[in-house]
Design a protein around this motif. Structure first.
Motif, PDB file in Angstrom:
ATOM      1  N   LYS A   1       1.401  -7.698   1.073  1.00 14.66           N
ATOM      2  CA  LYS A   1       1.067  -6.763  -0.009  1.00 14.66           C
ATOM      3  C   LYS A   1      -0.398  -6.357   0.052  1.00 14.66           C
ATOM      4  O   LYS A   1      -0.739  -5.188  -0.126  1.00 14.66           O
ATOM      5  N   SER A   2      -1.279  -7.331   0.303  1.00 15.01           N
ATOM      6  CA  SER A   2      -2.709  -7.028   0.399  1.00 15.01           C
ATOM      7  C   SER A   2      -2.998  -6.069   1.542  1.00 15.01           C
ATOM      8  O   SER A   2      -3.766  -5.121   1.387  1.00 15.01           O
ATOM      9  N   ILE A   3      -2.371  -6.320   2.672  1.00 14.03           N
ATOM     10  CA  ILE A   3      -2.568  -5.445   3.829  1.00 14.03           C
ATOM     11  C   ILE A   3      -2.031  -4.053   3.520  1.00 14.03           C
ATOM     12  O   ILE A   3      -2.657  -3.044   3.844  1.00 14.03           O
ATOM     13  N   GLY A   4      -0.875  -3.990   2.853  1.00 16.47           N
ATOM     14  CA  GLY A   4      -0.305  -2.696   2.464  1.00 16.47           C
ATOM     15  C   GLY A   4      -1.252  -1.923   1.566  1.00 16.47           C
ATOM     16  O   GLY A   4      -1.430  -0.712   1.721  1.00 16.47           O
TER      17      GLY A   4
ATOM     18  N   LEU B   1      -4.539  -2.212   1.503  1.00 17.95           N
ATOM     19  CA  LEU B   1      -5.669  -1.758   2.322  1.00 17.95           C
ATOM     20  C   LEU B   1      -5.293  -0.538   3.161  1.00 17.95           C
ATOM     21  O   LEU B   1      -6.084   0.383   3.322  1.00 17.95           O
ATOM     22  N   ILE B   2      -4.065  -0.541   3.671  1.00 17.41           N
ATOM     23  CA  ILE B   2      -3.598   0.604   4.470  1.00 17.41           C
ATOM     24  C   ILE B   2      -3.509   1.845   3.586  1.00 17.41           C
ATOM     25  O   ILE B   2      -3.911   2.933   3.994  1.00 17.41           O
ATOM     26  N   SER B   3      -3.010   1.675   2.350  1.00 15.32           N
ATOM     27  CA  SER B   3      -2.930   2.816   1.425  1.00 15.32           C
ATOM     28  C   SER B   3      -4.316   3.367   1.119  1.00 15.32           C
ATOM     29  O   SER B   3      -4.522   4.578   1.090  1.00 15.32           O
ATOM     30  N   GLU B   4      -5.276   2.453   0.888  1.00 14.55           N
ATOM     31  CA  GLU B   4      -6.635   2.894   0.594  1.00 14.55           C
ATOM     32  C   GLU B   4      -7.243   3.616   1.788  1.00 14.55           C
ATOM     33  O   GLU B   4      -7.921   4.633   1.632  1.00 14.55           O
ATOM     34  N   GLU B   5      -6.993   3.116   2.990  1.00 14.13           N
ATOM     35  CA  GLU B   5      -7.498   3.764   4.205  1.00 14.13           C
ATOM     36  C   GLU B   5      -6.899   5.158   4.346  1.00 14.13           C
ATOM     37  O   GLU B   5      -7.580   6.125   4.669  1.00 14.13           O
ATOM     38  N   SER B   6      -5.615   5.260   4.062  1.00 18.27           N
ATOM     39  CA  SER B   6      -4.938   6.557   4.128  1.00 18.27           C
ATOM     40  C   SER B   6      -5.529   7.527   3.104  1.00 18.27           C
ATOM     41  O   SER B   6      -5.750   8.698   3.410  1.00 18.27           O
ATOM     42  N   ASN B   7      -5.792   7.028   1.896  1.00 19.50           N
ATOM     43  CA  ASN B   7      -6.406   7.871   0.865  1.00 19.50           C
ATOM     44  C   ASN B   7      -7.793   8.341   1.284  1.00 19.50           C
ATOM     45  O   ASN B   7      -8.165   9.490   1.039  1.00 19.50           O
ATOM     46  N   LEU B   8      -8.559   7.450   1.903  1.00 15.06           N
ATOM     47  CA  LEU B   8      -9.887   7.840   2.377  1.00 15.06           C
ATOM     48  C   LEU B   8      -9.799   8.987   3.385  1.00 15.06           C
ATOM     49  O   LEU B   8     -10.575   9.938   3.342  1.00 15.06           O
TER      50      LEU B   8
END
Length: 106
Positions: free
Chosen positions: A75-78, A80-87
């Motif tokens: 879940k934590s990695i997911g 972080l991936i979502s935040e990276e995608s948003n960036l």
């Protein structure tokens, strides 16, 4: 350590057979892995329970590309991936879980 009164011979390949009664009590199934520990002249076997490579938790562990990861770390990695995608898309991110070092370089 408790003796259960069972003696087994080691075969020519170094194998022993664990009695079915023991396997049932300890929930050891065919193909399960066992950890081997040595303490002086004592050999101990324990059913291997995989741990998360990130946090060491042994509950709710899944193997992903050969690496053991628990559901919390997934879940934590997911996140972080979502935040990276948003960036990448220029969207604002929720940075409450990100610890940025404060720097005067900017």
């Amino acid at each position: 350590m408790k003796s259960i009164g069972i003696v087994r011979r080691v075969d020519e390949l170094g194998r022993i057979v664990l009695p079915i009664e023991l396997r049932k009590i300890l929930n050891i199934e065919p193909k399960d892995s066992l950890e081997i520990f040595v303490d002086g002249n004592t050999i101990m076997l324990r059913k291997y329970e995989p741990e998360c490579i990130f946090c060491g938790d042994a509950s709710n562990v899944r193997s992903i590309k050969g690496k053991n990861i628990c559901s919390n770390c997934i879940k934590s990695i997911g996140g972080l991936i979502s935040e990276e995608s948003n960036l990448r898309e220029g969207k604002p991110i929720n940075n409450q879980n990100i610890d940025f070092e404060k720097s005067n370089d900017f």
